[in-house]
Design a protein around this motif. Structure first.
Motif, PDB file in Angstrom:
ATOM      1  N   ALA A  21      41.499  55.886  17.188  1.00 38.86           N
ATOM      2  CA  ALA A  21      42.794  55.235  16.934  1.00 38.86           C
ATOM      3  C   ALA A  21      43.657  55.437  18.175  1.00 38.86           C
ATOM      4  N   THR A  22      44.461  54.442  18.500  1.00 35.19           N
ATOM      5  CA  THR A  22      45.296  54.564  19.697  1.00 35.19           C
ATOM      6  C   THR A  22      46.763  54.661  19.314  1.00 35.19           C
ATOM      7  N   VAL A  23      47.416  55.683  19.840  1.00 33.02           N
ATOM      8  CA  VAL A  23      48.871  55.823  19.689  1.00 33.02           C
ATOM      9  C   VAL A  23      49.457  55.540  21.076  1.00 33.02           C
ATOM     10  N   GLY A  24      49.894  54.297  21.261  1.00 29.30           N
ATOM     11  CA  GLY A  24      50.375  53.884  22.586  1.00 29.30           C
ATOM     12  C   GLY A  24      49.277  53.173  23.348  1.00 29.30           C
ATOM     13  N   SER A  25      48.933  51.959  22.905  1.00 24.34           N
ATOM     14  CA  SER A  25      47.803  51.258  23.540  1.00 24.34           C
ATOM     15  C   SER A  25      48.197  50.787  24.940  1.00 24.34           C
ATOM     16  N   THR A  26      47.189  50.527  25.754  1.00 19.18           N
ATOM     17  CA  THR A  26      47.423  50.299  27.178  1.00 19.18           C
ATOM     18  C   THR A  26      48.233  49.032  27.438  1.00 19.18           C
ATOM     19  N   SER A  27      47.888  47.938  26.786  1.00 20.18           N
ATOM     20  CA  SER A  27      48.608  46.694  27.083  1.00 20.18           C
ATOM     21  C   SER A  27      50.036  46.717  26.557  1.00 20.18           C
TER      22      SER A  27
ATOM     23  N   VAL B 192      42.077  60.507  18.295  1.00 22.76           N
ATOM     24  CA  VAL B 192      43.308  59.762  18.574  1.00 22.76           C
ATOM     25  C   VAL B 192      43.545  59.737  20.081  1.00 22.76           C
ATOM     26  N   ASP B 193      43.615  58.523  20.624  1.00 23.53           N
ATOM     27  CA  ASP B 193      43.917  58.357  22.043  1.00 23.53           C
ATOM     28  C   ASP B 193      45.429  58.189  22.190  1.00 23.53           C
ATOM     29  N   ALA B 194      46.095  59.308  22.533  1.00 25.04           N
ATOM     30  CA  ALA B 194      47.534  59.279  22.778  1.00 25.04           C
ATOM     31  C   ALA B 194      47.779  59.624  24.247  1.00 25.04           C
ATOM     32  N   ALA B 195      46.879  59.104  25.107  1.00 27.46           N
ATOM     33  CA  ALA B 195      46.917  59.467  26.529  1.00 27.46           C
ATOM     34  C   ALA B 195      48.306  59.207  27.109  1.00 27.46           C
ATOM     35  N   TYR B 196      48.873  58.063  26.785  1.00 29.93           N
ATOM     36  CA  TYR B 196      50.214  57.732  27.304  1.00 29.93           C
ATOM     37  C   TYR B 196      51.312  58.272  26.373  1.00 29.93           C
TER      38      TYR B 196
ATOM     39  N   ALA C 214      41.863  48.999  22.122  1.00 33.18           N
ATOM     40  CA  ALA C 214      41.589  50.357  22.634  1.00 33.18           C
ATOM     41  C   ALA C 214      41.278  50.286  24.134  1.00 33.18           C
ATOM     42  N   HIS C 215      41.499  51.396  24.820  1.00 30.31           N
ATOM     43  CA  HIS C 215      41.276  51.431  26.275  1.00 30.31           C
ATOM     44  C   HIS C 215      39.779  51.353  26.597  1.00 30.31           C
ATOM     45  N   SER C 216      39.470  50.811  27.756  1.00 29.26           N
ATOM     46  CA  SER C 216      38.060  50.633  28.158  1.00 29.26           C
ATOM     47  C   SER C 216      37.322  51.966  28.302  1.00 29.26           C
ATOM     48  N   SER C 217      38.080  53.080  28.391  1.00 29.85           N
ATOM     49  CA  SER C 217      37.400  54.379  28.476  1.00 29.85           C
ATOM     50  C   SER C 217      36.595  54.660  27.205  1.00 29.85           C
ATOM     51  N   VAL C 218      36.991  54.053  26.086  1.00 29.71           N
ATOM     52  CA  VAL C 218      36.221  54.240  24.841  1.00 29.71           C
ATOM     53  C   VAL C 218      34.877  53.507  24.970  1.00 29.71           C
TER      54      VAL C 218
ATOM     55  N   ASP D 116      39.885  66.499  33.292  1.00 32.12           N
ATOM     56  CA  ASP D 116      40.526  65.788  34.402  1.00 32.12           C
ATOM     57  C   ASP D 116      41.286  64.559  33.905  1.00 32.12           C
ATOM     58  N   THR D 117      40.645  63.730  33.110  1.00 33.20           N
ATOM     59  CA  THR D 117      41.239  62.450  32.706  1.00 33.20           C
ATOM     60  C   THR D 117      40.992  62.203  31.216  1.00 33.20           C
ATOM     61  N   ALA D 118      41.695  61.219  30.685  1.00 30.26           N
ATOM     62  CA  ALA D 118      41.474  60.839  29.283  1.00 30.26           C
ATOM     63  C   ALA D 118      40.075  60.267  29.102  1.00 30.26           C
ATOM     64  N   SER D 119      39.545  59.660  30.150  1.00 35.10           N
ATOM     65  CA  SER D 119      38.175  59.129  30.038  1.00 35.10           C
ATOM     66  C   SER D 119      37.212  60.268  29.711  1.00 35.10           C
ATOM     67  N   THR D 120      37.363  61.402  30.394  1.00 34.13           N
ATOM     68  CA  THR D 120      36.482  62.550  30.133  1.00 34.13           C
ATOM     69  C   THR D 120      36.795  63.161  28.769  1.00 34.13           C
TER      70      THR D 120
ATOM     71  N   TYR E 233      50.808  49.192  35.474  1.00 34.60           N
ATOM     72  CA  TYR E 233      49.900  50.022  34.649  1.00 34.60           C
ATOM     73  C   TYR E 233      50.746  50.950  33.758  1.00 34.60           C
ATOM     74  N   PHE E 234      50.502  52.290  33.868  1.00 41.20           N
ATOM     75  CA  PHE E 234      51.477  53.242  33.341  1.00 41.20           C
ATOM     76  C   PHE E 234      52.083  53.955  34.537  1.00 41.20           C
ATOM     77  N   ALA E 235      53.405  53.820  34.712  1.00 37.94           N
ATOM     78  CA  ALA E 235      54.068  54.472  35.835  1.00 37.94           C
ATOM     79  C   ALA E 235      54.028  55.983  35.611  1.00 37.94           C
TER      80      ALA E 235
END
Ligand code: PLP
Length: 438
Positions: free
Chosen positions: A207-213, A236-240, A164-168, A136-140, A77-79
Motif C-alpha cells: 500500500a502506498t501512503v504518498g504515491s509518486t505521481s 506500506v510504502d511511505a517513502a515520501y 505504486a512506485h516502480s521499485s515494487v 540505502d534506499t526505499a528500493s532496497t 520528482y520529490f524535492a
C-alpha cells in the motif's frame, strides 16, 4: 599529502559559499551528454595532486554538469534537502569510516541506529512493537520487506496499486515473484474491493501512503483488513509522506499503518537528511532475519546483541544513523514540523493560484506538498511549456502521466524554498504559456 586542516577549511568554505549562492545557479544542468567527460583527463593522474585541484575542477568542470537538487527552486520528482547538520555529519561519518555490519564492528553505530530509529518511530506515531533499521534506499527497503514476506508465505503474488512506485515492480522481478496491479479510483487510491477479489493467493500487498505521481494515500485500514483475513504481508510504502507524520494534522494518512507488517520511510526524501537514508520498520524482524541472516565463520561473534547485517541484503553498512541523529537534534521535532507545514502551505498556495487562473487546472487532490496540474491544451503543448520553463534555469519541474494525459508536477521539499521561490515558478509557467510556441 597536502595540509588536511587547510584543505578541510577550504572544503567547508566551499560548501558554505555553495549553499549561499545555489539560489542563483541554473537549477537544471545545461550540458549535452558527454560534455563533462570530454573536459576531464581520460587517464588517472600519475603523480599526486593537491586537494585544491579537486576543488578547482569541481567549480570549473563539474558544477556546470550538476543539476542542483539542493536548490530552492528544484520542484521536480520529490524535492529533497541536504541540510547543514546532515552535511557536516557526512564528514564525520567518512572520518570514522565505520562498517556497522556487526554490533562489535562498532557498538555505537548499531546502538545509535536502534535509538534513532526508535526516535523517528515515536515522531511518526508507529507503535513500540516496530523494529527499525536503515537501508540505502526505499528500493532496497521494499526488496527486503518482500523477501521477508516470501519467506513467510512462498509462492504467492505481490499486489499493489497501478500507482505504486516502480521499485515494487523491480523488487518483485528480482525476487521472482508475480506482480499484479490493482486499479485505482478517481483520486488515484487503490480500490480495496478489487483487492479483496484478488488477494486469496497473495504473498504480500504493498500500500502506498504518498504515491509518486500525486501523493495519493491508499485506504490502508481496508487493505490491512483484507491482508489479515488472507494471511498476506502488508508492506506500506511511505517513502515520501512518512516524514510528514511528524505533524499531527497529517497523521490521518497513517491510519491503519500500525497494522502493517513493514513500513518504509525515507528521511532522504522529506526529513532534510542527505542522500541516502531509508528506514525499514517491521513488526516481524524474525522474518527479515530468516530471509537475510547468513553467518560464515569469519563473521561469527558471541555477544548477545543485534547484528544489523542480519536484516537486509548488504553486509557492509554505512554509519547513516549519525546524520539522521544530527538532523533530529539540530532541528528538533518542532523545527521539522515547521518546515513540513511550510511546504504543505506553499503547495496549497500554488494550487490555489493554478485553480484561480483561467486555462489552467489542478488535476489531483493536494494532501501534502505536491501539486499536479496542467494547462488546457495537448500533451505536446504542456511538454513544450515545461521544457521552456526548465530551460530558463529558474526552476525545474518534472512531468507525470495521469488518466493517459501528460501532467505537470510541482513538488516542494527543499528546506530553503520560500514563497518567493514558488511565486517565481508560477511566473515562469505563466510567461511560458503566454510566449508563442517555438
Ligand atoms: N516509493 C515511492 C513512493 C517513491 O516516490 C520512490 C522514489 O521517488 C521510491 C519508493 C524509491 O525511492 P528510492 O530512490 O529511495 O529507492
Amino acid at each position: 599529502m597536502s595540509d588536511f586542516r587547510a584543505d578541510g577549511r577550504a572544503a567547508v568554505d566551499w560548501v558554505a559559499d555553495y549553499l549561499e549562492r545555489v539560489r542563483d545557479l541554473p537549477v537544471l544542468a545545461r550540458v549535452e551528454p558527454g560534455d563533462i567527460r570530454s573536459r576531464l583527463p581520460a587517464a588517472p593522474p600519475g603523480e599526486p595532486e593537491p586537494f585544491a585541484a579537486v576543488l578547482r575542477d569541481l567549480d570549473e568542470v563539474l558544477l556546470p554538469g550538476i543539476t542542483h537538487w539542493n536548490h530552492p527552486r528544484f520542484f521536480a520528482y520529490f524535492a529533497i534537502s541536504g541540510s547543514e547538520p546532515g552535511i557536516l555529519a557526512e564528514l564525520l561519518i567518512a572520518a570514522l569510516n565505520v562498517n556497522a555490519m556487526l554490533w562489535r564492528t562498532s557498538p555505537a553505530a548499531t546502538e545509535l541506529e536502534e535509538l534513532v530509529l526508535d526516535w523517528v518511530r515515536q515522531l511518526i506515531g508507529l507503535p513500540g512493537r516496530f523494529h527499525g533499521h536503515i537501508e540505502d534506499t526505499a528500493s532496497t527497503s521494499t526488496f527486503a520487506a518482500l523477501a521477508a514476506a516470501r519467506e513467510r508465505r512462498p509462492g504467492g503474488a505481490v499486489l499493489c496499486s497501478e500507482h505504486a512506485h516502480s521499485s515494487v515492480d523491480k523488487a518483485a522481478r528480482m525476487l521472482g515473484m508475480e506482480l499484479r496491479k490493482i486499479p485505482a479510483d478517481a483520486k488515484f487510491r487503490l480500490r480495496p474491493e478489487v483487492l479483496e477479489r484478488e488477494i486469496d493467493d497473495a504473498t504480500a500487498v504493498v500500500a502506498t501512503v504518498g504515491s509518486t505521481s500525486t501523493t495519493s494515500v491508499d485506504p490502508v485500514p481496508a487493505i490491512a483488513e483484507a491482508c489479515e483475513l488472507a494471511g498476506a504481508w502488508l508492506h506500506v510504502d511511505a517513502a515520501y509522506a512518512g516524514s510528514a507524520m511528524v505533524c499531527d494534522e497529517l497523521r490521518w494518512a497513517f491510519e491503519g499503518v500500525d497494522r502493517a507488517d513493514s513500513v518504509v520511510v525515507n528521511p532522504h526524501k522529506w526529513l532534510f537528511t542527505p542522500m541516502d537514508c531509508s528506514l525499514l520498520y517491521t513488526r516481524r524482524p524474525e522474518d527479515l532475519r530468516a530471509a537475510f541472516s547468513l553467518v560464515p565463520a569469519y563473521l561469527r561473534s558471541d555477544e548477545a546483541a543485534t547484528n544489523l547485517m542480519d536484516y537486509g541484503p548488504a553486509l557492509g553498512r554505512r554509519f547513516r544513523s549519525l546524520k539522521l541523529w544530527a538532523v533530529l537534534r539540530c532541528y528538533g521535532a518542532e523545527g521539522l514540523r515547521a518546515l513540513i507545514r511550510e511546504h504543505v502551505r506553499l503547495a496549497q498556495l500554488f494550487a490555489s493560484w493554478v485553480e484561480a487562473e483561467p486555462g489552467w487546472e489542478v488535476v489531483a487532490p493536494v494532501p501534502f506538498s505536491v501539486v499536479c496540474f496542467r494547462r488546457d491544451g495537448s500533451d505536446d503543448e504542456n511538454r513544450v511549456l515545461l521544457e521552456q520553463v526548465n530551460a530558463t534555469g529558474g526552476a525545474f519541474l518534472s512531468p507525470t502521466e495521469l488518466d493517459g494525459r501528460l501532467v505537470l508536477r510541482l513538488a516542494v521539499g527543499n528546506l530553503r524554498t520560500t514563497e518567493a521561490d514558488v511565486t517565481r515558478a508560477w511566473e515562469l509557467l505563466r510567461e511560458a504559456a503566454r510566449a508563442p510556441a517555438p
